[in-house]
Write a protein that holds these residues in place. Structure first.
Motif, PDB file in Angstrom:
ATOM      1  N   PRO A  10       0.841  -1.194   0.000  1.00 24.10           N
ATOM      2  CA  PRO A  10       0.000   0.000   0.000  1.00 24.10           C
ATOM      3  C   PRO A  10       0.885   1.258   0.000  1.00 24.10           C
ATOM      4  O   PRO A  10       2.021   1.233   0.447  1.00 24.10           O
ATOM      5  CB  PRO A  10      -0.773  -0.096   1.314  1.00 24.10           C
ATOM      6  CG  PRO A  10      -0.510  -1.429   1.872  1.00 24.10           C
ATOM      7  CD  PRO A  10       0.674  -2.002   1.182  1.00 24.10           C
ATOM      8  N   ARG A  21      -4.251   1.224  -2.360  1.00 26.60           N
ATOM      9  CA  ARG A  21      -3.688   0.024  -2.979  1.00 26.60           C
ATOM     10  C   ARG A  21      -4.073   0.065  -4.452  1.00 26.60           C
ATOM     11  O   ARG A  21      -5.203   0.405  -4.791  1.00 26.60           O
ATOM     12  CB  ARG A  21      -4.270  -1.229  -2.306  1.00 26.60           C
ATOM     13  CG  ARG A  21      -3.887  -2.532  -2.952  1.00 26.60           C
ATOM     14  CD  ARG A  21      -2.400  -2.833  -2.695  1.00 26.60           C
ATOM     15  NE  ARG A  21      -2.066  -4.136  -3.210  1.00 26.60           N
ATOM     16  CZ  ARG A  21      -1.455  -4.327  -4.375  1.00 26.60           C
ATOM     17  NH1 ARG A  21      -1.120  -3.311  -5.128  1.00 26.60           N
ATOM     18  NH2 ARG A  21      -1.168  -5.535  -4.785  1.00 26.60           N
ATOM     19  N   SER A  55      -5.032  -4.254   2.560  1.00 24.95           N
ATOM     20  CA  SER A  55      -4.451  -4.465   1.238  1.00 24.95           C
ATOM     21  C   SER A  55      -4.467  -5.953   0.882  1.00 24.95           C
ATOM     22  O   SER A  55      -4.798  -6.316  -0.250  1.00 24.95           O
ATOM     23  CB  SER A  55      -3.025  -3.929   1.209  1.00 24.95           C
ATOM     24  OG  SER A  55      -2.427  -4.178  -0.033  1.00 24.95           O
TER      25      SER A  55
END
Length: 181
Positions: A10, A21, A55
């Motif tokens: 991220p 992301r 993420s």
């Protein structure tokens, strides 16, 4: 050399102070995303550890979506296949009619030669159908999909095989009609 790449981590958006992301869309799936190359998603947190967890969840969701689209995203209904093939057949017959309207009279020898060629083409299409060898129709099937604004299909998939099979049947119809004219 391995083709596996570690997913990008991220990143902190410079002006929003939250992590994002981004995932690259596989090239063959881009038509499902209006030809976008990437998908971005806010992870709605400024905490790096929380962003890593979110993420990972986002990566899993996008992988699952990409797998589903690869397996089932290219489906064509029976009606769609029939509409594509009928459009092809009508276009080919219209072009034949235009050619015949301006070509003038055929001699007996021309008609005999044309009859033999059409017979050979019909037999070739029939052999392809019987042996399930759809390579002779792949290029035209791809062109039909492209002309209809549909994404390319996996040539090894059942849907593409059904499209090619129906196209070969339509070619046989075309050859019969042309021979009759």
């Amino acid at each position: 050399m391995s083709t596996f790449r570690r997913p990008a981590s991220p990143f902190l958006h410079p002006t929003r102070n939250v992590f994002y992301r981004r995932v690259t869309i596989p090239k063959r799936l881009r038509p499902f995303f209006n030809d976008r190359v990437e998908v971005w998603r806010s992870l709605k947190t400024a905490d790096k550890d929380q962003a890593e967890v979110r993420s990972s969840r986002f990566d899993a969701e996008t992988r699952r979506l990409f797998i589903t689209l690869k397996k089932h995203g290219e489906r064509l209904s029976k009606d769609q296949v029939e509409a594509l093939v009928q459009q092809w057949l009508e276009t080919e017959l219209d072009e034949l009619e235009d050619f015949m309207a301006v070509s003038g009279p055929f001699s007996d020898e021309d008609r005999d030669t044309k009859s033999l060629v059409l017979s050979d083409l019909w037999t070739e299409a029939n052999e392809a159908l019987v042996s399930c060898d759809f390579r002779k129709a792949e290029r035209e099937a791809d062109a039909l999909l492209k002309a209809a604004g549909l994404p390319p299909m996996d040539h090894d998939g059942a849907d593409f095989g059904r499209l090619c099979r129906r196209l070969l049947q339509a070619k046989q119809e075309y050859f019969k009609i042309e021979a009759a004219r």
